[in-house]
Write a protein that holds these residues in place. Structure first.
Motif, PDB file in Angstrom:
ATOM      1  N   LEU A   1       0.834  -1.198   0.000  1.00  0.00           N
ATOM      2  CA  LEU A   1       0.000   0.000   0.000  1.00  0.00           C
ATOM      3  C   LEU A   1       0.871   1.252   0.000  1.00  0.00           C
ATOM      4  CD1 LEU A   1      -2.340  -1.263   2.846  1.00  0.00           C
ATOM      5  CD2 LEU A   1      -2.950  -1.199   0.427  1.00  0.00           C
ATOM      6  N   LEU A   2       0.493   2.233  -0.807  1.00  0.00           N
ATOM      7  CA  LEU A   2       1.259   3.477  -0.851  1.00  0.00           C
ATOM      8  C   LEU A   2       0.359   4.626  -1.267  1.00  0.00           C
ATOM      9  CD1 LEU A   2       3.545   3.632  -4.027  1.00  0.00           C
ATOM     10  CD2 LEU A   2       1.686   1.989  -3.766  1.00  0.00           C
ATOM     11  N   THR A   3       0.858   5.841  -1.070  1.00  0.00           N
ATOM     12  CA  THR A   3       0.126   7.052  -1.416  1.00  0.00           C
ATOM     13  C   THR A   3       0.938   7.886  -2.392  1.00  0.00           C
ATOM     14  OG1 THR A   3      -1.097   7.165   0.663  1.00  0.00           O
ATOM     15  CG2 THR A   3      -0.760   9.245  -0.504  1.00  0.00           C
ATOM     16  N   ALA A   4       0.254   8.417  -3.403  1.00  0.00           N
ATOM     17  CA  ALA A   4       0.836   9.412  -4.310  1.00  0.00           C
ATOM     18  C   ALA A   4       0.202  10.756  -3.964  1.00  0.00           C
ATOM     19  CB  ALA A   4       0.552   9.036  -5.759  1.00  0.00           C
TER      20      ALA A   4
ATOM     21  N   LEU B   1      -3.638  10.318  -3.415  1.00  0.00           N
ATOM     22  CA  LEU B   1      -4.184   9.160  -4.130  1.00  0.00           C
ATOM     23  C   LEU B   1      -3.661   7.896  -3.477  1.00  0.00           C
ATOM     24  CD1 LEU B   1      -3.399  10.468  -7.747  1.00  0.00           C
ATOM     25  CD2 LEU B   1      -5.421  10.948  -6.325  1.00  0.00           C
ATOM     26  N   HIS B   2      -4.559   7.073  -2.969  1.00  0.00           N
ATOM     27  CA  HIS B   2      -4.164   5.862  -2.261  1.00  0.00           C
ATOM     28  C   HIS B   2      -4.225   4.668  -3.220  1.00  0.00           C
ATOM     29  CE1 HIS B   2      -4.182   8.438   1.106  1.00  0.00           C
ATOM     30  NE2 HIS B   2      -5.488   8.519   1.215  1.00  0.00           N
ATOM     31  N   LEU B   3      -3.100   3.976  -3.305  1.00  0.00           N
ATOM     32  CA  LEU B   3      -2.910   2.931  -4.305  1.00  0.00           C
ATOM     33  C   LEU B   3      -2.528   1.620  -3.631  1.00  0.00           C
ATOM     34  CD1 LEU B   3      -0.701   5.095  -6.714  1.00  0.00           C
ATOM     35  CD2 LEU B   3      -3.201   4.877  -6.732  1.00  0.00           C
ATOM     36  N   MET B   4      -2.700   0.522  -4.360  1.00  0.00           N
ATOM     37  CA  MET B   4      -2.315  -0.799  -3.867  1.00  0.00           C
ATOM     38  C   MET B   4      -1.762  -1.642  -5.010  1.00  0.00           C
ATOM     39  SD  MET B   4      -5.983  -2.786  -3.429  1.00  0.00           S
ATOM     40  CE  MET B   4      -6.500  -1.796  -2.040  1.00  0.00           C
TER      41      MET B   4
END
Length: 282
Positions: free
Chosen positions: A142-145, A233-236
């Motif tokens: 999980l990470l955030t841009a 923006l939360h990404l996976m």
């Protein structure tokens, strides 16, 4: 330095793994930034292009006009903001940093830190995103841009990262809404031998900062005459698995459960659109 197209090199990936964050070159052009700022204001005026409101919205009728404004899932309401959330270049960068083949989008936030808002609850307390994301099993996926709509520095409340904290595990004391950052960091159980060292993330409008879900970050007040606007923006990755957690549920996870999703299942479906897949072009 990243490649000419903004994609991280192996040295950049190594930096991300060691420090828990990485800063892209400018990848959002000025014309697009202008549209995003205008669309943000429309959302705040409750003007929803799609006819669907965000999941949670700040408006001038709620709270003090100088507090931080945080609007969840503005991508539901506006197609320009949605296009940013689903941006394939941001997805490709995220895939390179996490060394995966697939990136899915799962949530977004509009963040607006008004000018001269020091002392008006415009700070963001030290926190690890995963504190709020325990509905997913594996934090490393999980990470955030974080997309800067304006130039950001310490004066107008840029993000501050704690380098290497992505390797400390989940700590106590995370609180997005805490305003006393100095006192708060003393309550976090930093591992023995580690130092809570902060790094200001100074950015030009159109740059994107990426951070790991366990990286400690926060931001101070905006004491400048310049507004600070952004999207988180939360990404996976395609390896992310679901875990039922009653305290941390979102509309997308409720839909995932309703569609038959269970503990341990790979997170997928219409509510988690693929924004990048290696070898597939739009």
């Amino acid at each position: 330095m990243p490649n000419a197209n903004g994609i991280p090199t192996q040295d950049d990936v190594k930096f991300f793994k060691e420090n828990g964050y990485w800063l892209s070159p400018k990848i959002i052009d000025d014309e697009r930034l202008s549209r995003l700022r205008e669309r943000m204001e429309r959302v705040y005026r409750n003007e929803f292009e799609t006819g669907t409101p965000p999941e949670a919205i700040w408006s001038y009728e709620k709270g003090h006009p100088k507090t931080l404004r945080k609007t969840d899932m503005a991508s539901y309401a506006d197609l320009t903001i949605r296009a940013l959330a689903y941006d394939p270049v941001i997805g490709e960068i995220a895939a390179a940093l996490t060394e995966t083949d697939t990136i899915r989008f799962w949530a977004d936030q509009l963040l607006h830190k008004p000018e001269q808002s020091g002392g008006h609850a415009s700070s963001v307390g030290w926190h690890q995103d995963y504190t709020y994301w325990k509905c997913f099993q594996n934090p490393e996926t999980l990470l955030t841009a974080w997309v800067a709509y304006d130039d950001v520095d310490e004066e107008n409340g840029c993000m501050m990262m704690v380098p290497g904290s992505n390797q400390w595990g989940l700590l106590n004391g995370s609180d997005f809404y805490e305003q006393n950052l100095d006192n708060q960091k003393n309550g976090m159980n930093v591992p023995e031998g580690q130092v809570f060292r902060t790094m200001p993330i100074v950015m030009k409008a159109g740059q994107v900062s990426f951070h790991h879900s366990l990286t400690i970050h926060g931001s101070g007040p905006n004491i400048s005459d310049r507004v600070r606007r952004s999207s988180a923006l939360h990404l996976m990755t395609g390896e992310t698995r679901f875990r039922y957690d009653e305290r941390h549920q979102y509309l997308s996870t409720k839909q995932f459960i309703a569609s038959g999703g269970k503990d341990g299942d790979i997170v997928q479906g219409d509510m988690y659109p693929v924004i990048y897949k290696k070898g597939v072009t739009a």
